[in-house]
Design an enzyme around this catalytic site. Structure first.
Site, short mmCIF file in Angstrom:
data_model
loop_
_atom_site.label_atom_id
_atom_site.label_comp_id
_atom_site.label_asym_id
_atom_site.label_seq_id
_atom_site.Cartn_x
_atom_site.Cartn_y
_atom_site.Cartn_z
N HIS A 28 -13.78 -2.37 14.77
CA HIS A 28 -13.67 -0.91 14.22
C HIS A 28 -13.89 0.09 15.55
CE1 HIS A 28 -15.13 2.93 12.37
NE2 HIS A 28 -13.95 2.56 11.47
N THR A 74 -4.00 4.71 -1.34
CA THR A 74 -4.88 5.40 -0.70
C THR A 74 -5.68 6.33 -1.00
OG1 THR A 74 -3.31 6.58 0.57
CG2 THR A 74 -3.67 4.59 1.51
N GLN A 111 4.77 7.65 14.97
CA GLN A 111 3.99 6.56 13.95
C GLN A 111 3.16 5.58 14.95
OE1 GLN A 111 6.37 3.87 12.17
NE2 GLN A 111 4.83 2.78 10.72
N GLU A 121 0.66 -1.26 0.03
CA GLU A 121 0.17 -0.04 0.07
C GLU A 121 0.88 1.38 0.04
OE1 GLU A 121 -3.58 0.03 2.65
OE2 GLU A 121 -2.91 2.12 3.34
N ALA A 164 -10.09 10.83 2.64
CA ALA A 164 -11.56 10.84 2.85
C ALA A 164 -12.10 12.46 2.78
CB ALA A 164 -11.91 10.04 4.16
N TYR A 224 -11.60 -5.74 10.43
CA TYR A 224 -11.02 -5.12 11.53
C TYR A 224 -11.09 -6.22 12.43
CZ TYR A 224 -12.24 -0.61 9.26
OH TYR A 224 -12.05 0.21 8.42
N ALA A 269 -20.06 1.52 4.12
CA ALA A 269 -19.20 1.04 2.88
C ALA A 269 -20.08 -0.06 2.22
CB ALA A 269 -18.02 0.43 3.34
P1 FAD Z 1 -17.88 0.50 7.33
O1 FAD Z 1 -17.88 -0.71 6.86
O2 FAD Z 1 -19.02 1.42 6.71
O3 FAD Z 1 -18.07 0.57 8.93
C1 FAD Z 1 -17.88 1.89 9.38
C2 FAD Z 1 -18.29 1.73 11.12
O4 FAD Z 1 -19.91 1.73 10.92
C3 FAD Z 1 -17.96 0.45 11.81
O5 FAD Z 1 -17.87 0.79 13.08
C4 FAD Z 1 -19.29 -0.38 11.49
O6 FAD Z 1 -19.31 -1.37 12.70
C5 FAD Z 1 -20.49 0.68 11.43
N1 FAD Z 1 -21.70 0.12 10.70
C6 FAD Z 1 -21.59 -0.55 9.66
N2 FAD Z 1 -22.73 -0.55 9.22
C7 FAD Z 1 -23.73 -0.10 10.02
C8 FAD Z 1 -25.17 -0.01 10.22
N3 FAD Z 1 -25.94 -0.68 9.43
N4 FAD Z 1 -25.45 0.50 11.33
C9 FAD Z 1 -24.69 1.18 12.19
N5 FAD Z 1 -23.53 1.14 12.16
C10 FAD Z 1 -22.93 0.39 11.06
N6 FAD Z 1 -9.46 5.60 4.95
C11 FAD Z 1 -9.34 6.62 4.20
O7 FAD Z 1 -9.73 7.73 4.28
N7 FAD Z 1 -8.79 6.28 2.76
C12 FAD Z 1 -8.14 5.02 2.57
O8 FAD Z 1 -7.49 4.87 1.72
C13 FAD Z 1 -8.42 4.04 3.67
N8 FAD Z 1 -7.82 2.92 3.40
C14 FAD Z 1 -7.96 1.92 4.41
C15 FAD Z 1 -7.56 0.52 4.01
C16 FAD Z 1 -7.66 -0.44 4.85
C17 FAD Z 1 -7.26 -1.89 4.52
C18 FAD Z 1 -8.48 -0.29 6.19
C19 FAD Z 1 -8.61 -1.36 6.95
C20 FAD Z 1 -9.09 0.97 6.41
C21 FAD Z 1 -8.74 2.07 5.45
N9 FAD Z 1 -9.23 3.42 5.67
C22 FAD Z 1 -9.05 4.57 4.85
C23 FAD Z 1 -9.72 3.61 6.89
C24 FAD Z 1 -11.25 3.70 6.77
O9 FAD Z 1 -11.88 4.68 6.05
C25 FAD Z 1 -12.05 3.98 8.39
O10 FAD Z 1 -11.50 2.69 9.09
C26 FAD Z 1 -13.47 4.14 8.53
O11 FAD Z 1 -13.69 4.62 9.40
C27 FAD Z 1 -14.29 2.84 8.29
O12 FAD Z 1 -14.50 2.63 7.07
P2 FAD Z 1 -15.36 1.20 6.35
O13 FAD Z 1 -15.21 1.13 5.22
O14 FAD Z 1 -14.55 0.13 7.32
O15 FAD Z 1 -16.61 1.38 7.06
#
Ligand code: FAD
Length: 300
Positions: free
Chosen positions: A151, A48, A214, A17, A51, A147, A127
């Protein structure tokens, strides 16, 4: 090529990455990094996505260079929290135009700004909603974030895994995990995930720790637990950058060797745009990687 198909052909899939350089740095500064990483023969490189809006165009530009100039498969990250559904549609069209066929679909972190509206009816909320939308196109293979420790916004791991299942049901093809320092947490997570009948490949996210700032940043952002062994090493060497770097490389290497022995689907290295460190780790595991390749050939 769709990255999901790589997991059918080889194990482990090794990926790196990188992140785009800040706006005031020329984009060309990343190309030396990509050039150096290319020599390490990754299966794919992910880029990346800012956001909050910074640097977003650069993700596409860099992913496109990785794929179309260097001939390495690219995984473009995409977050939905700060974009309208129409904007997302345009971004997807642009990805398609530039031959990008793999997307890591993310919600993104909720900005600290108290005026930020979440949820916003014009935006995708989670997501899984973004994944649902991307799946309307046949042109993309979709990854999602996982996670192993849950998360940071969700205090219940079982519930977080249920929501992970929603992303898989929406059409995620494979998962990449948040970084972790304790492999046992990953193995426990994998057990729980399989119990929920989530069977798509999971790449383990590994980050070599190279300095104290870090580590502090990582803990504040994602709440990752630090095993005692790790804390001991960090405390001992925190004032000696060279020794800390060596210890960080050794720790990440040991984690990966253990994950490979366990039979992990993939290793996703958070390179922090540091090809020399990445090279050290890849060199350290090269013999083991070769043995696994041989074993795989014999079993076919
Ligand atoms: P989701 O899967 O939508 O989950 C977010 C939160 O919402 C979780 O706590 C989940 O339990 C909760 N949730 C999900 N569905 C519901 C529902 N129906 N009702 C209530 N709660 C719910 N961030 C960046 O800005 N840029 C990047 O390039 C980036 N790359 C990443 C790469 C990896 C491999 C990882 C692991 C993370 C990355 N992130 C990045 C961070 C990520 O954007 C954050 O962790 C963000 O807060 C959650 O994104 P997600 O897609 O996991 O969200």
């Amino acid at each position: 090529m769709f990255i999901k198909d790589m997991f059918l052909k080889r194990k482990p899939v090794i990926s790196f990455e990188i992140f785009p350089p800040k706006k005031d740095y020329p984009i060309e500064t990343i190309y030396d990094t990509v050039e150096a990483l290319k020599d390490l023969r990754p299966d794919f490189i992910s880029v990346t996505y800012g956001a909050g809006g910074s640097n977003r165009d650069r993700t596409l530009e860099i992913a496109s260079i990785i794929k179309n100039k260097y001939g390495i498969e690219a995984l473009a990250h995409l977050t939905c929290i700060a974009s309208t559904k129409n904007e997302i549609e345009n971004i997807l069209m642009n990805f398609k135009k530039h031959n990008i066929s793999n997307i890591l679909a993310l919600r993104g972190d909720i900005p600290n700004d108290p005026n930020f509206e979440f949820p916003n009816p014009l935006h995708y909320e989670y997501a899984k909603d973004l994944i649902n939308h991307i799946r309307e196109f046949k042109d993309f293979s979709v990854a999602a974030a996982a996670y192993p420790e849950g998360h940071i916004e969700c205090s219940n791991l079982e519930l977080d895994i249920q929501r992970l299942k929603d992303k898989v049901n929406a059409g995620a093809d494979f998962l990449i995990t948040q970084l972790f320092f304790d492999n046992e947490l990953f193995y426990n997570f994998k057990e729980k995930v399989v119990a929920k009948n989530i069977t798509i490949p999971i790449s383990a996210g590994i980050m070599p720790v190279l300095n104290k700032n870090q580590i502090e940043r990582i803990i504040s952002l994602c709440g990752t637990k630090l095993p005692k062994k790790f804390v001991r090493i960090m405390e001992k060497y925190e004032h000696n950058p060279e020794a800390l770097k060596e210890a960080g490389i050794a720790y990440a290497t040991e984690q990966i060797i253990d994950l490979l022995s366990w039979g992990v689907d993939g290793i996703h290295l958070y390179t922090m745009n540091r090809p020399q460190t990445t090279r050290r780790i890849i060199d350290n595991i090269s013999t083991i990687r070769d043995i696994l390749k041989q074993e795989e050939k014999l079993s076919i």
